[in-house]
Design an enzyme around this catalytic site. Structure first.
Site, PDB file in Angstrom:
ATOM      1  N   LYS A 124      37.928  32.566   0.647  1.00 27.18           N
ATOM      2  CA  LYS A 124      37.607  33.908   0.128  1.00 27.18           C
ATOM      3  C   LYS A 124      37.245  34.860   1.253  1.00 27.18           C
ATOM      4  O   LYS A 124      37.702  36.001   1.291  1.00 27.18           O
ATOM      5  CB  LYS A 124      36.426  33.818  -0.849  1.00 27.18           C
ATOM      6  N   LYS A 212      52.682  22.573  -7.839  1.00 28.24           N
ATOM      7  CA  LYS A 212      51.584  21.733  -8.309  1.00 28.24           C
ATOM      8  C   LYS A 212      51.097  22.214  -9.682  1.00 28.24           C
ATOM      9  O   LYS A 212      50.904  23.414  -9.889  1.00 28.24           O
ATOM     10  CB  LYS A 212      50.435  21.821  -7.282  1.00 28.24           C
ATOM     11  N   LYS A 215      46.356  25.377 -13.689  1.00 28.24           N
ATOM     12  CA  LYS A 215      46.098  26.442 -14.661  1.00 28.24           C
ATOM     13  C   LYS A 215      46.401  27.810 -14.045  1.00 28.24           C
ATOM     14  O   LYS A 215      46.951  28.696 -14.693  1.00 28.24           O
ATOM     15  CB  LYS A 215      44.631  26.369 -15.099  1.00 28.24           C
TER      16      LYS A 215
END
Ligand code: TRP
Length: 343
Positions: A124, A212, A215
């Site tokens: 981040k 991969k 979600k």
């Protein structure tokens, strides 16, 4: 002669395996293969502690209804797939207040620089810097100290083995560092140094687009969706445009790469042959995968639905699990308090 009494399961010599499941999404086939299935297998030989890491999810899930929903979905999933709450100590992290007390103690043995280098935070901060923003923009302190809470989860129960995906490996290393720093300061082995148990071969189950299964990519095959919805998702699996007659390479096909985890060796050999020799239509293969998933998860889905319709039952199971976990956490925290000079 009377039948010998059924031997009680030996728990004292069993090694301890512990893992946390973050309730941040509805469980899918990737979660099952990469995590749930190996963890249930491990529970046959280890004293397993499997828990819902709900306070970890709070770093990203900020809607209370959604939090509750995700927690129940995960509990129902594990129970439906065979977790036995009489064998596994199965609880919610938020029901064990001692974990949060230990978190503070451990954070006093955690170099801040170690947390600066933790992947989730660092990714981040790096992205922020690249975009010309303040490096901590959008980062809450919970996300920053996430690894310390995780260390407390693990160290509280004298965990020896932590079954996790590759992405969590660094967190286990941080846990080991923190435990060693603590033990070193007090000159005794109060905390057990854990090992990671990485499930290598199924670490990256492909989703319906070949990336991969995740979600965040929207490419998952759901575990317990109604059959119609499951079928629809299977039919969306991305393939190339080869005709049925053309010979194909099964190893680059997204249908095959999911199917292979569920097929018997005989079926797999048969299907492989039709790929290589030609004569396989993707539509037929998708139907076969759908049927295979149905026969694998159909029964568990019924159980899942029954649990989801009876949240009181799940509450009770979690309360019993929390009681067992606290029977261990309370004396452990007592020992830690004594070690640091609080008692
Ligand atoms: N961080 C883990 C994940 O995102 C979840 C987790 C929380 C965990 N506490 C843990 C895993 C302790 C293993 C041990 O998947």
């Amino acid at each position: 002669m009377a039948a010998p009494a059924k031997e009680a399961k030996e728990t004292t010599t069993q090694k301890i395996a512990l893992t946390g499941i973050k309730p941040s999404g509805t469980p899918h086939v990737g979660n099952y293969l990469g995590m749930i299935k190996p963890a249930l297998k491990l529970a046959e030989t280890f004293q397993a502690f499997y828990f819902i890491a709900d306070y970890h999810a709070l770093t990203t899930v900020n809607d209370p209804a959604l939090m509750k929903q995700y927690v129940y979905e995960i509990v129902a999933t594990w129970l439906a797939l065979g977790l036995d709450p009489d064998e596994v100590i199965f609880y919610c992290q938020s029901d064990i207040p001692e974990i949060f007390e230990l978190t503070w103690v451990l954070s006093c043995y955690t170099p801040k620089g170690l947390l600066n280098r933790a992947h989730a935070y660092k990714a981040k901060a790096d992205a922020n810097r690249e975009e010309g923003r303040d490096e901590d923009a959008g980062v809450n302190a919970g996300l920053f100290s996430y690894p310390v809470l995780m260390a407390a989860d693990i160290l509280m129960f004298n965990t020896e083995v932590v079954p996790v995906g590759q992405d969590q490996k660094q967190h286990i290393e941080i846990t080991r560092d923190i435990a060693a720093a603590f033990n070193n300061n007090y000159g005794k082995d109060v905390l057990t140094i854990p090992d990671a148990h990485i499930v290598e071969d199924v670490a990256t189950i492909p989703g319906i687009d070949g990336r991969k299964m995740s979600k965040s990519y929207g490419n998952v095959v759901p575990l317990f969706a109604p059959p119609k919805k499951l079928r629809k998702q299977i039919m969306r699996i991305v393939t190339n445009s080869q005709t049925p007659e053309e010979p194909k390479d099964p190893d680059v096909d997204n249908i095959y790469n999911i199917y292979k985890y569920f097929a018997s060796p005989e079926d797999l050999a048969r299907v492989r042959k039709t790929y290589l020799e030609g004569g396989l239509a993707y539509g037929t293969m998708k139907q076969e995968l759908f049927e295979r998933l149905e026969s694998t998860f159909g029964e568990a889905r019924e159980q899942y639905d029954a649990y989801m319709a009876d949240t009181a039952k799940m509450d009770k199971i979690l309360a019993q699990g929390a009681e067992k976990a606290r029977d261990i956490a309370t004396p452990m925290m007592h020992k830690v308090r004594k070690t640091v000079g609080m008692q």
